[in-house]
Enzyme design. Structure first.
Site, short mmCIF file in Angstrom:
data_model
loop_
_atom_site.label_atom_id
_atom_site.label_comp_id
_atom_site.label_asym_id
_atom_site.label_seq_id
_atom_site.Cartn_x
_atom_site.Cartn_y
_atom_site.Cartn_z
N ASP A 103 -28.32 18.05 -26.11
CA ASP A 103 -27.48 17.03 -25.41
C ASP A 103 -26.61 16.37 -26.37
OD1 ASP A 103 -28.36 15.67 -22.50
OD2 ASP A 103 -27.01 14.83 -24.07
N ILE A 104 -25.29 16.22 -25.69
CA ILE A 104 -24.62 15.40 -26.66
C ILE A 104 -24.80 14.13 -26.91
CG2 ILE A 104 -22.96 14.54 -24.76
CD1 ILE A 104 -20.55 15.63 -26.23
N HIS A 119 -29.61 21.44 -14.39
CA HIS A 119 -30.11 21.64 -15.92
C HIS A 119 -31.12 20.96 -15.98
CE1 HIS A 119 -27.75 17.88 -14.91
NE2 HIS A 119 -28.47 17.29 -16.01
N HIS A 135 -33.58 18.86 -18.60
CA HIS A 135 -33.73 18.09 -20.03
C HIS A 135 -34.96 18.53 -20.55
CE1 HIS A 135 -30.64 15.09 -19.03
NE2 HIS A 135 -30.87 15.39 -18.08
P1 AMP Z 1 -28.06 14.19 -15.83
O1 AMP Z 1 -27.86 12.55 -15.77
O2 AMP Z 1 -29.24 14.73 -15.49
O3 AMP Z 1 -26.94 14.83 -14.94
O4 AMP Z 1 -27.44 14.44 -17.26
C1 AMP Z 1 -26.30 15.17 -17.65
C2 AMP Z 1 -26.69 15.23 -19.07
O5 AMP Z 1 -25.38 15.89 -19.80
C3 AMP Z 1 -26.68 13.89 -20.09
O6 AMP Z 1 -27.63 13.79 -20.71
C4 AMP Z 1 -25.30 13.99 -21.08
O7 AMP Z 1 -25.43 13.35 -22.23
C5 AMP Z 1 -25.23 15.64 -21.06
N1 AMP Z 1 -23.68 16.05 -21.32
C6 AMP Z 1 -22.70 15.74 -20.66
N2 AMP Z 1 -21.51 16.41 -21.29
C7 AMP Z 1 -22.08 17.36 -22.32
C8 AMP Z 1 -21.80 18.11 -22.95
N3 AMP Z 1 -20.33 18.36 -23.19
N4 AMP Z 1 -22.56 18.85 -23.92
C9 AMP Z 1 -23.71 18.41 -23.95
N5 AMP Z 1 -24.21 17.56 -23.16
C10 AMP Z 1 -23.48 16.76 -22.45
#
Ligand code: AMP
Length: 109
Positions: free
Chosen positions: A28-29, A95, A97
């Site tokens: 995760d970024i 996705h 986590h």
């Molecule tokens: P959600 O709120 O469950 O939709 O989580 C989306 C997740 O995607 C968040 O934890 C972000 O930090 C992560 N995220 C968004 N863009 C990227 C990216 N380019 N690379 C890695 N993680 C990302």
């Protein structure tokens, strides 16, 4: 095209943990724990609610391999998927986590 589909296609860089024909696990970024990775199917499903059960079956085995790869399979971890607006979902591509590497605390009291 959604941001995770762009990651799958290599148009946006990612820190890959594990990949196979159907799934990708990457960091995760914006990590919230020592270990915070995302596990996605390469095929686009909007959320868990729209995902066929056979995909979830295969995702289970893939997630277990990811936990081993990250060396958190024995210490433990939490798997979370946010679904829709009330679930707090920001990226509309299924996705999970996977968080761990330290105690993550209780979710429900
Ligand atoms: P959600 O709120 O469950 O939709 O989580 C989306 C997740 O995607 C968040 O934890 C972000 O930090 C992560 N995220 C968004 N863009 C990227 C990216 N380019 N690379 C890695 N993680 C990302």
């Amino acid at each position: 095209m959604c941001i995770f589909c762009q990651i799958v296609e290599g148009k946006i860089p990612n820190k890959t943990v594990l990949e196979d024909e159907n799934f990708l696990c990457f960091h995760d970024i914006n990590p919230t724990r020592k270990v915070h990775v995302l596990i996605i199917p390469k095929e686009h499903y909007k959320s868990f609610q729209e995902t066929p059960s056979n995909i979830m079956c295969d995702l289970t085995a893939f997630a277990q391999k990811c936990a081993k790869e990250l060396n958190i399979d024995e210490s433990g971890y939490r798997l979370i998927t946010n679904i829709g607006d009330d679930g707090g979902q920001e990226v509309h591509h299924l996705h999970f986590h996977m968080i761990g590497g330290e105690p993550v605390g209780r979710l429900v009291r």
